[in-house]
Scaffold this active site. Structure first.
Site, short mmCIF file in Angstrom:
data_model
loop_
_atom_site.label_atom_id
_atom_site.label_comp_id
_atom_site.label_asym_id
_atom_site.label_seq_id
_atom_site.Cartn_x
_atom_site.Cartn_y
_atom_site.Cartn_z
N HIS A 162 0.84 -1.08 0.02
CA HIS A 162 0.09 0.04 -0.06
C HIS A 162 0.98 1.22 -0.01
O HIS A 162 1.92 1.45 0.76
CB HIS A 162 -1.07 -0.10 1.37
N TYR B 214 -9.21 5.78 7.10
CA TYR B 214 -9.24 6.23 8.69
C TYR B 214 -10.45 7.22 8.51
O TYR B 214 -10.05 8.57 7.79
CB TYR B 214 -8.01 6.63 9.04
N PRO C 150 -3.28 1.17 18.51
CA PRO C 150 -3.04 0.50 17.14
C PRO C 150 -3.36 1.49 16.05
O PRO C 150 -2.84 1.31 14.81
CB PRO C 150 -4.09 -0.47 17.03
N LYS D 85 2.14 0.78 15.02
CA LYS D 85 3.58 0.65 15.30
C LYS D 85 3.80 -0.46 15.86
O LYS D 85 5.09 -0.75 16.14
CB LYS D 85 3.74 1.78 16.19
N TYR E 184 4.01 6.86 9.41
CA TYR E 184 3.31 5.74 9.20
C TYR E 184 4.16 4.60 8.60
O TYR E 184 4.11 3.56 8.81
CB TYR E 184 2.20 5.95 8.34
#
Length: 389
Positions: A74, A202, A291, A295, A383
């Protein structure tokens, strides 16, 4: 007679198995024990967003070939708020990516690789305590599946046994660590349906947070913000879909049979100490994160990469400097990850008791991120992960 080895590892999770794999490449023997069966380790479904650095370690060291063939690359995520989606392009911002590859699949690969290499890997063996941490012969006292006591004597003991670590007491004693519990949780479902989106969504909505993810071409993983005390049986399937639809307005969800539900509490923890004498904590035994920033497993891998070099220098060259420096070296990345995870969580979730001002300020922050090259780059860098060490 005690079992004798160079490194005793408590925990056959990602941290423990990867550490034994990397040590084996340097010719350093280890014994790995875990209270679970091999089947339980390999079939307990867990999330897995792997940073590019994690994927490179798994692939380049021969720990996993499937991460590149079966994992899904991704190059971005979508932030959704005010009914609109905003793509964060990782490749354009920082030239990096992440891979969707569940943790239990990583464990399958690591278990297979270690057993093929002749690793002394002992399932259903439960560590009870760690003794003699301050000596050069620390010991793990454990019980096997038949209830017989087994002692493992090593040059170094590694506590990679998760958030309920037995080894932690030998390192931190009663001092514990830095801790935060969040006032919300995630209600997670697995459902039989094709993906609703090509990349993770998200979503910040007036009704609370939601995450739309996937596990495979035919299975989706979805979460929505809930109270930590929520019962997993509190909602019918139709109610679950109604909640999820309300959290991602403007997105059409592919719906299917829900076959797993769980509630995931949000906690942050960093042990006050990561090492005492010859006993070291890594992974969830040393730290946990919410979460939201993906990480958890990646932090464990970072710990192990740094620790491997320290153990190589200690056990093969007699150089203690990297071993002594390990806690301070690891903490730099740990606290960056704690901040990033807290920031993502605060950015996206509806805070209990939030005022209209708090809500509008949060939307302003989201716009500051998605409408700024620097903001998008900051999110993309955190990220996809920072350099190890």
């Amino acid at each position: 007679m005690p079992v004798r080895t160079r490194v005793a590892v408590i925990g056959a999770g990602p941290a423990g198995l990867l550490l034994s794999h990397l040590l084996g490449r340097h010719g350093i023997e280890s014994v790995v024990i875990d209270s679970r069966s091999r089947e339980e380790i390999e079939t307990t479904i867990r999330a897995g967003i792997l940073e590019q650095g994690t994927v490179e370690v798994l692939g380049e060291t021969g720990a996993s070939d499937r991460v590149l063939t079966a994992g899904q690359k991704h190059e971005g995520i979508e932030l959704r708020f005010d009914g609109e989606g905003h793509r964060i392009d990782f490749a354009a911002s920082v030239g990096r990516a992440v891979w969707l590859y569940p943790q239990h699949e990583v464990l399958k690969d690591l278990v297979a690789a270690r057993l093929a290499a002749g690793q002394d890997l002992r399932f259903q063996m439960t560590a009870e305590r760690v003794e003699d941490a301050e000596t050069d012969r620390p010991r793990v006292v454990a019980k096997d599946a038949e209830g017989s006591t087994v002692e493992i004597e090593a040059d170094v003991v590694i506590g990679a046994d998760g958030s309920r670590s037995v080894a932690r007491e030998a390192v931190t004693g009663t001092y514990g660590g830095y801790f935060r519990e969040y006032p919300f949780a995630w209600f997670g479902i697995l459902c039989e349906a094709p993906p609703s989106a090509e990349e993770l969504i998200y979503s910040n909505s007036p009704n609370g947070f939601a995450l739309i993810s996937r596990r495979s071409p035919g299975v989706q993983r979805m979460y929505f913000q809930c109270d930590p005390t929520t019962d997993t049986g509190a909602y019918s399937e139709e109610q679950l879909w109604e909640i999820l639809r309300s959290r991602v307005p403007g997105t059409t969800l592919n719906e299917g049979r829900v076959f797993q539900r769980d509630v995931l509490r949000f906690r942050s923890f960093v042990a006050h100490e990561m090492r005492r004498g010859r006993v070291v904590l890594v992974g969830d035994a040393a730290h946990t994160v919410p979460p939201t920033g993906a990480k958890g497993m990646n932090l464990a891998v970072a710990d192990v990469v740094v620790l491997t070099e320290a153990l190589r220098a200690l056990l093969l060259d007699g150089d203690e400097s990297l071993f002594d420096a390990f806690p301070d070296t690891a903490r730099k990345r740990i606290w960056k990850a704690q901040h990033f995870s807290w920031w993502m969580t605060s950015l996206l979730h509806l805070q209990p008791g939030a005022s209209d001002f708090d809500r509008m300020r949060q939307i302003g922050e989201l716009r500051s991120v998605v409408e700024s090259d620097a903001g998008r780059a900051y999110l993309a860098e955190g990220y996809t992960g920072w350099p190890f060490g």
